[in-house]
Motif scaffolding. Structure first.
Motif, PDB file in Angstrom:
ATOM      1  N   HIS A  11     -13.280  16.074  20.821  1.00  0.00           N
ATOM      2  CA  HIS A  11     -14.461  16.688  21.110  1.00  0.00           C
ATOM      3  C   HIS A  11     -15.578  15.989  20.388  1.00  0.00           C
ATOM      4  O   HIS A  11     -15.979  16.567  19.035  1.00  0.00           O
ATOM      5  CB  HIS A  11     -14.559  18.409  20.902  1.00  0.00           C
ATOM      6  CG  HIS A  11     -15.646  19.087  21.286  1.00  0.00           C
ATOM      7  ND1 HIS A  11     -15.561  20.169  22.224  1.00  0.00           N
ATOM      8  CD2 HIS A  11     -17.122  19.010  21.183  1.00  0.00           C
ATOM      9  CE1 HIS A  11     -16.580  20.630  22.156  1.00  0.00           C
ATOM     10  NE2 HIS A  11     -17.595  19.987  21.841  1.00  0.00           N
ATOM     11  N   HIS A  13     -19.623  14.467  21.187  1.00  0.00           N
ATOM     12  CA  HIS A  13     -20.500  13.923  22.165  1.00  0.00           C
ATOM     13  C   HIS A  13     -21.205  12.711  21.616  1.00  0.00           C
ATOM     14  O   HIS A  13     -21.597  12.675  20.456  1.00  0.00           O
ATOM     15  CB  HIS A  13     -21.675  15.197  22.210  1.00  0.00           C
ATOM     16  CG  HIS A  13     -21.274  16.589  22.665  1.00  0.00           C
ATOM     17  ND1 HIS A  13     -21.426  17.024  23.852  1.00  0.00           N
ATOM     18  CD2 HIS A  13     -20.771  17.477  21.709  1.00  0.00           C
ATOM     19  CE1 HIS A  13     -20.902  18.267  23.783  1.00  0.00           C
ATOM     20  NE2 HIS A  13     -20.465  18.550  22.675  1.00  0.00           N
ATOM     21  N   HIS A 189     -17.151  23.959  27.348  1.00  0.00           N
ATOM     22  CA  HIS A 189     -17.666  24.746  26.244  1.00  0.00           C
ATOM     23  C   HIS A 189     -17.735  26.154  26.593  1.00  0.00           C
ATOM     24  O   HIS A 189     -18.367  26.798  27.664  1.00  0.00           O
ATOM     25  CB  HIS A 189     -19.203  24.426  25.700  1.00  0.00           C
ATOM     26  CG  HIS A 189     -19.183  23.053  25.070  1.00  0.00           C
ATOM     27  ND1 HIS A 189     -18.761  21.728  25.635  1.00  0.00           N
ATOM     28  CD2 HIS A 189     -19.631  22.595  23.952  1.00  0.00           C
ATOM     29  CE1 HIS A 189     -19.073  20.772  24.777  1.00  0.00           C
ATOM     30  NE2 HIS A 189     -19.368  21.324  23.468  1.00  0.00           N
ATOM     31  N   HIS A 213     -14.816  24.368  21.498  1.00  0.00           N
ATOM     32  CA  HIS A 213     -14.839  25.654  20.741  1.00  0.00           C
ATOM     33  C   HIS A 213     -13.694  26.693  20.847  1.00  0.00           C
ATOM     34  O   HIS A 213     -12.799  26.782  20.450  1.00  0.00           O
ATOM     35  CB  HIS A 213     -16.398  26.012  20.599  1.00  0.00           C
ATOM     36  CG  HIS A 213     -17.260  25.054  20.211  1.00  0.00           C
ATOM     37  ND1 HIS A 213     -17.450  24.624  18.885  1.00  0.00           N
ATOM     38  CD2 HIS A 213     -18.067  24.336  20.927  1.00  0.00           C
ATOM     39  CE1 HIS A 213     -18.285  23.790  18.845  1.00  0.00           C
ATOM     40  NE2 HIS A 213     -18.855  23.208  20.283  1.00  0.00           N
ATOM     41  N   ASP A 270     -17.918  17.308  16.890  1.00  0.00           N
ATOM     42  CA  ASP A 270     -19.213  17.800  17.849  1.00  0.00           C
ATOM     43  C   ASP A 270     -20.086  16.775  18.011  1.00  0.00           C
ATOM     44  O   ASP A 270     -20.123  15.930  18.783  1.00  0.00           O
ATOM     45  CB  ASP A 270     -19.325  19.397  17.429  1.00  0.00           C
ATOM     46  CG  ASP A 270     -19.948  20.008  18.756  1.00  0.00           C
ATOM     47  OD1 ASP A 270     -19.728  19.487  19.745  1.00  0.00           O
ATOM     48  OD2 ASP A 270     -20.539  21.142  18.421  1.00  0.00           O
TER      49      ASP A 270
HETATM   50 ZN    ZN Z   1     -19.666  20.402  21.851  1.00  0.00          ZN
END
Ligand code: ZN
Ligand code: ADE
Length: 322
Positions: A11, A13, A189, A213, A270
């Motif tokens: 995970h 981005h 998410h 998450h 993240d």
């Molecule tokens: Zn994320």
């Protein structure tokens, strides 16, 4: 010290993985004023909404295939240096299009950067195409159709990010169905900005294998038991959560409690420079704040590899490295 621990990330981005130094270089390249985006070595934001705006502005600094090749290569090489052997990057064709780049050129650039990093560092990677919740369900269906067309060999998953406090996963069922029917792995998410109800909503309507998450499931013991029973994997991002004040500090983060309850849980960064973290720092926090032993950290990497959206031959080769 966790430098010797092999790591895997599910995970991250890619537009959130831009270092402030790279953002500065891109701003100079395109003559963009970023005085309200970056101060020294810090991205400027103060809550989730302003974080999303900073994320969008950063994405706007990447406008060509080569820009994205450079971003993917530098990011993957940086985590390989911390011991990462595998990384799944979340990518957003909507953000590329907003910057004037076609989704195909975007993926080709990212794929080329991943190829270069694999060549220099041996790090393996896959791409998860994501839609953006606050861009709405019609755009999400377009993104899902694009992902389902299998536009690049490294695309193996589909997901959704964005403003969790807006709408329901029920609005996005069609998008998730299109992606699932095309054989893509599903993650979304939930349980970040919103609580356990949002995780239940995601499970019901997106039917994911993994949740981005998901840590606020801790608010509902029955849901925690359901996650443990069904083997849904959580992509936990503790540094992001503390940075966004989802939890006050690492001591109150539920990573350990979820793990102890039998939930499959992994460590992820993240949007690392935005949240002053790296994958290596996440493993270090798990050691120092969650009391994870070396063996438990390696097991966390194994959990990630077992849940990776990757073909079995690659999965076995990666697991053999542990
Ligand atoms: Zn994320
Ligand atoms: N997009 C980028 N980072 C995100 C996050 N932490 N939550 C939701 N959407 C995101």
């Amino acid at each position: 010290m966790t430098a010797h621990i092999p790591k895997a990330e599910l995970h991250c981005h890619i537009e959130g993985a831009v270092s402030t130094a790279l953002a500065q270089a891109q701003a100079e390249k395109y003559d963009v004023d970023i005085s309200r985006l970056i101060d020294g070595d810090r991205f400027l934001w103060h809550d989730f909404t302003s974080f999303l705006a900073a994320y969008d502005q950063t994405a706007g600094l990447f406008r060509s295939e080569e820009d994205y090749a450079l971003l993917a290569q530098t990011y993957l090489e940086s985590i390989a240096e911390e011991g990462a052997i595998y990384s799944e990057i979340f990518v957003s064709p909507d953000h590329a299009r907003n910057a004037g780049l076609s989704p195909d050129a975007y993926l080709n650039g990212l794929g080329e950067g991943m190829r270069r990093a694999r060549e220099t560092c041996g790090i393996e990677g896959r791409i998860i195409i994501t839609c953006v919740r606050h861009f709405g369900s019609d755009q999400a269906v377009d993104v899902a159709r694009y992902a389902a067309s299998r536009p690049h060999a490294l695309v193996t998953g589909f997901g959704m990010g964005g403003e969790e406090r807006m709408g329901s996963h029920a609005d996005f069922t069609t998008a998730f169905d299109i992606a699932r029917d095309a054989g893509l792995g599903i993650t979304t998410h939930a349980g970040e900005l919103a609580g356990a109800e949002s995780v239940r909503d995601a499970l019901e309507h997106a039917r994911p294998a993994r949740i981005g998450h998901g840590v606020r499931a801790i608010e509902d013991p029955a849901l925690v038991a359901q996650l443990a029973d069904t083997g849904i994997v959580l992509e936990a991002c503790p540094g992001s959560n503390v940075s966004l004040s989802i939890f006050d500090n690492f001591a109150s983060h539920p990573f350990r409690a979820l793990r102890d309850a039998g939930v499959k849980i992994t460590l992820n960064s993240d949007d690392p420079p935005f949240f002053d973290t790296t994958l290596g720092k996440e493993y270090a926090v798990a050691q120092s704040a969650f009391g994870m032993s070396d063996a438990e950290l390696v097991h966390t990497t194994r959990t990630a590899l077992e849940a990776a959206f990757v073909d079995d031959e690659t999965r076995q080769a990666l697991i053999a490295k542990l």
